[in-house]
Design an enzyme around this catalytic site. Structure first.
Site, short mmCIF file in Angstrom:
data_model
loop_
_atom_site.label_atom_id
_atom_site.label_comp_id
_atom_site.label_asym_id
_atom_site.label_seq_id
_atom_site.Cartn_x
_atom_site.Cartn_y
_atom_site.Cartn_z
N GLY A 52 0.82 -1.22 0.00
CA GLY A 52 0.00 0.00 0.00
C GLY A 52 0.85 1.26 0.00
O GLY A 52 2.08 1.22 0.15
N ASP A 53 0.18 2.38 -0.27
CA ASP A 53 0.82 3.71 -0.25
C ASP A 53 1.94 3.84 -1.26
O ASP A 53 2.93 4.54 -1.03
CB ASP A 53 1.34 4.04 1.17
N GLY A 55 1.59 5.18 -4.16
CA GLY A 55 1.38 6.37 -4.98
C GLY A 55 0.30 6.13 -6.03
O GLY A 55 0.30 6.77 -7.09
N LYS A 56 -0.64 5.24 -5.71
CA LYS A 56 -1.72 4.91 -6.67
C LYS A 56 -2.53 6.15 -7.01
O LYS A 56 -2.88 6.38 -8.16
CB LYS A 56 -2.65 3.83 -6.08
N GLY A 80 -5.96 5.53 1.70
CA GLY A 80 -5.66 6.97 1.78
C GLY A 80 -4.82 7.32 0.59
O GLY A 80 -3.67 6.91 0.50
N HIS A 81 -5.40 8.03 -0.38
CA HIS A 81 -4.70 8.33 -1.63
C HIS A 81 -4.48 9.83 -1.75
O HIS A 81 -5.44 10.61 -1.72
CB HIS A 81 -5.51 7.82 -2.83
N THR A 82 -3.23 10.21 -1.89
CA THR A 82 -2.89 11.63 -1.93
C THR A 82 -2.69 12.08 -3.37
O THR A 82 -2.03 11.39 -4.15
CB THR A 82 -1.55 11.87 -1.20
N GLY A 346 -2.33 8.37 10.31
CA GLY A 346 -1.26 9.21 10.85
C GLY A 346 -0.12 8.39 11.47
O GLY A 346 0.77 8.95 12.10
N LYS A 375 8.52 7.60 -6.33
CA LYS A 375 9.39 8.04 -5.23
C LYS A 375 10.87 7.71 -5.42
O LYS A 375 11.59 7.45 -4.45
CB LYS A 375 8.86 7.51 -3.89
N LYS A 460 6.18 14.98 -5.93
CA LYS A 460 4.77 14.79 -5.61
C LYS A 460 3.81 15.27 -6.70
O LYS A 460 2.68 14.80 -6.80
CB LYS A 460 4.43 15.57 -4.33
P1 GDP Z 1 -1.54 5.54 -2.33
O1 GDP Z 1 -2.26 5.07 -1.13
O2 GDP Z 1 -0.92 4.42 -3.10
O3 GDP Z 1 -2.35 6.44 -3.22
O4 GDP Z 1 -0.31 6.43 -1.81
P2 GDP Z 1 -0.35 7.52 -0.62
O5 GDP Z 1 -0.99 8.74 -1.13
O6 GDP Z 1 -0.85 6.92 0.63
O7 GDP Z 1 1.20 7.72 -0.38
C1 GDP Z 1 2.07 8.11 -1.39
C2 GDP Z 1 2.72 9.46 -0.99
O8 GDP Z 1 3.85 9.68 -1.80
C3 GDP Z 1 1.83 10.66 -1.18
O9 GDP Z 1 2.14 11.62 -0.19
C4 GDP Z 1 2.22 11.19 -2.56
O10 GDP Z 1 2.01 12.58 -2.71
C5 GDP Z 1 3.68 10.89 -2.54
N1 GDP Z 1 4.28 10.60 -3.86
C6 GDP Z 1 3.76 9.88 -4.88
N2 GDP Z 1 4.66 9.76 -5.87
C7 GDP Z 1 5.77 10.41 -5.46
C8 GDP Z 1 7.06 10.61 -6.03
O11 GDP Z 1 7.37 10.14 -7.12
N3 GDP Z 1 7.96 11.33 -5.27
C9 GDP Z 1 7.65 11.84 -4.06
N4 GDP Z 1 8.58 12.53 -3.38
N5 GDP Z 1 6.44 11.67 -3.50
C10 GDP Z 1 5.52 10.96 -4.18
P1 IMO Z 2 -3.87 2.50 0.41
O1 IMO Z 2 -4.99 2.36 -0.57
C1 IMO Z 2 -1.46 0.88 3.67
C2 IMO Z 2 -3.37 -2.13 6.22
C3 IMO Z 2 -3.57 -1.63 7.65
C4 IMO Z 2 -3.48 -2.94 8.40
C5 IMO Z 2 -4.17 -3.92 7.46
C6 IMO Z 2 -5.63 -4.20 7.81
O2 IMO Z 2 -3.73 3.88 0.95
O3 IMO Z 2 -2.60 1.96 -0.14
P2 IMO Z 2 -7.87 -2.77 7.60
O4 IMO Z 2 -8.24 -1.47 8.25
O5 IMO Z 2 -7.94 -2.75 6.12
O6 IMO Z 2 -8.60 -3.93 8.19
O7 IMO Z 2 -6.32 -2.98 8.02
O8 IMO Z 2 -4.10 -3.35 6.17
N1 IMO Z 2 -3.93 -1.24 5.17
C7 IMO Z 2 -3.19 -0.37 4.47
N2 IMO Z 2 -1.90 -0.04 4.55
N3 IMO Z 2 -2.23 1.46 2.73
C8 IMO Z 2 -3.53 1.12 2.63
O9 IMO Z 2 -4.34 1.58 1.64
C9 IMO Z 2 -4.08 0.18 3.53
N4 IMO Z 2 -5.30 -0.35 3.70
C10 IMO Z 2 -5.19 -1.24 4.70
O10 IMO Z 2 -2.55 -0.74 8.01
O11 IMO Z 2 -2.14 -3.33 8.53
MG MG Z 3 -2.29 5.35 0.95
#
Ligand code: GDP
Ligand code: IMO
Ligand code: MG
Length: 469
Positions: A52-53, A55-56, A80-82, A346, A375, A460
């Site tokens: 997860g996270d 950068g989707k 949580g998608h930023t 957080g 990243k 970003k």
């Molecule tokens: P998601 O859940 O996959 O959508 O990703 P998140 O939004 O939770 O986390 C990705 C973080 O990395 C966010 O704060 C983005 O703004 C940031 N991000 C995405 N791509 C890049 C990149 O290429 N470089 C940097 N520095 N930040 C990035």
């Molecule tokens: P995005 O879409 C990172 C993790 C939680 C926990 C486990 C189970 O932003 O990439 P849940 O509340 O789904 O029952 O939690 O899955 N988790 C994530 N970790 N990014 C996410 O989504 C996540 N969605 C769930 O931290 O370990």
């Molecule tokens: Mg996320």
């Protein structure tokens, strides 16, 4: 000559089977089923390839700029998608990130579990940040088959985590958004759906009481404000009604009607998938490509390109094995430079080197057409960069990613070490503008996975995504 009496003919019928006459008179006049020359629209999918996270949100925002429909198919507001546009940082949990494109329709499919107060709060807080969300309700559609997350599901999530801590000495580290309990209700067949909420409210409230009481019996400490929540839900029902649609018919029309660009935004990620992830430290939905079909009602033949989003290193939020984790200065540097803090909870994300065994496993399940590598800029200051390329257990190599968590905790990782580039990549806008060491790093990933890298993220903003081809 051999008899071909058992062979299927071109229509898929066995010889001798009667031709089925379809009652086409029953098909509504505007149905695309009536058209003999149906255009076939393919769906483009964006999926997380790690924990997860990755950068989707950012990749989806980029592709959504010329999409007609952007869909969420699974998960809930655990995601949580930023997305950063014009220096405004939007964060999405239930709304597809494509909602920023005012010309596109956002669609929340049947596979998503929806916490309604969460949905409206999310929209409200993003509305305050910038102009991107203006008019969002006019361009959002929600499947009538999507299940609802109630406040008591969220409370139960918290209680279950406490119980795991007390009974087993560790919890799962869930987001406490009620995801597990809501999908449990769905699987137990006593969950409630959006179609229940917007139909006869009296029937809905009786079912709601039964479900709440069911959880109260299981968890005597659970506090449920049944009347308070029902009052709130009744208000949401009115606001929601114009957005609700028959999701299957909606997708079917989009897929078979005039050419449309349809984009699916995966939530969570492959290693959090309920079937393929690091069970039990996973979420409760299918975050891999199968979830697209079941979570939207899309036939597999309509799935086109599948893009895997891979962070140039690895992060994980919550509990569970993490073979390439760096619980040291390198991990701390990746955490602080990468601002690795959960958008939903957080919490600080755990950090480590890129694990290509894990990404290759995600590719086995998803069949990525290409990769968006995000990243890369976070690695800019490192003199040396490592990549996990093989696992061993008890001195024996492992052919793939193990199912058993005890095995995964015991693996030793074989690394390949790359020289760092020790200069900023943030201003690079083409592959050739990247330092040669960074180019080698990217080429190695492609060779190892046998998948092309199509984009490389160096910051970003929308502009800082380099397109390789
Ligand atoms: P998601 O859940 O996959 O959508 O990703 P998140 O939004 O939770 O986390 C990705 C973080 O990395 C966010 O704060 C983005 O703004 C940031 N991000 C995405 N791509 C890049 C990149 O290429 N470089 C940097 N520095 N930040 C990035
Ligand atoms: P995005 O879409 C990172 C993790 C939680 C926990 C486990 C189970 O932003 O990439 P849940 O509340 O789904 O029952 O939690 O899955 N988790 C994530 N970790 N990014 C996410 O989504 C996540 N969605 C769930 O931290 O370990
Ligand atoms: Mg996320």
């Amino acid at each position: 000559m051999a008899s071909n009496s058992n062979m299927a003919n071109v229509n898929g019928r066995e010889n001798g089977e009667p031709v089925v006459k379809r009652p086409r008179d029953n098909v509504p006049p505007d149905s695309p089923l009536r058209s003999s020359k149906e255009p076939v629209n393919k769906v483009t999918v964006v999926l997380g390839a790690q924990w997860g996270d990755e950068g989707k949100g950012k990749v989806v925002d980029l592709l959504a700029m010329d999409a007609d429909i952007v869909c969420r198919c699974q998960g809930g507001n655990n995601a949580g998608h930023t997305v950063v546009v014009d220096s405004v940082e939007y964060d999405f949990h239930l709304l597809p990130s494509g909602v920023l494109n005012k010309k596109a329709i956002s669609f929340i499919g049947n596979g998503v579990v929806i916490h309604l107060p969460g949905l409206f709060t999310e929209a409200q807080s993003n509305l305050k940040k910038g102009k991107g969300l203006q008019g969002w309700e006019e361009r959002l559609k929600i499947s009538d088959r999507a299940h609802i997350v109630f406040n008591f599901h969220q409370a139960v999530d918290g209680i279950q985590e406490q119980q795991r801590q007390q009974q087993e000495g560790k919890n799962l580290g869930t987001t406490k958004k009620g995801i597990g309990p809501a999908y449990s209700s769905k699987a137990a067949r006593n969950g409630l759906r959006i179609c229940d909420l917007v139909s006869d409210f009296n029937v809905f409230q009786d079912k709601f009481r039964i479900l709440a009481e069911h959880f109260q019996t299981m968890y005597p400490n659970l506090n449920v404000d049944i009347d308070g929540e029902l009052k709130q839900l009744k208000e949401y029902a009115e606001r929601l009604r114009p957005l609700v649609t028959d999701g299957v018919y909606f997708m079917h029309k989009a897929l078979t009607g005039p050419s449309k660009k349809i984009l699916v935004e995966g939530a969570n990620a492959a290693l959090l998938d309920i079937d393929f992830g690091t069970y039990p430290f996973v979420t409760s939905s299918n975050c891999t490509v199968g979830g697209v079909c079941t979570g939207l009602g899309v036939p597999p033949s309509h799935v086109g390109r599948v893009y895997g989003v891979v962070k140039a290193y690895t992060t994980r939020v919550g509990v569970g094995a993490f073979p390439t984790e760096q619980d040291n200065e390198t991990g701390a540097l990746l955490q602080s430079r990468g601002r690795e803090v959960g958008v939903t909870t957080g919490r600080k994300r755990r950090c480590g080197w890129l694990d290509l065994i894990l990404v290759r496993y995600a590719h086995m399940v998803n069949g990525f057409s290409a990769i968006a590598l995000t990243k890369l800029d976070i690695l800019d200051t490192l003199p040396e960069i490592k990549v996990g390329v093989a696992y061993q257990v008890d001195g024996e190599p492992l052919p793939s990613f193990p199912a058993n968590m005890d095995v995964l905790t015991r693996v030793t990782v074989e690394y390949k070490t790359f020289p760092g580039w020790c200069r900023s990549t943030e201003a690079a806008r083409s592959f050739t503008e990247l330092p040669s060491q960074a180019q080698n790093y990217i080429r190695f990933i492609e060779d190892f996975l046998q998948v092309p890298v199509k984009w490389v993220g160096v910051g970003k903003s929308r502009e800082s995504m380099i397109k390789l081809y």
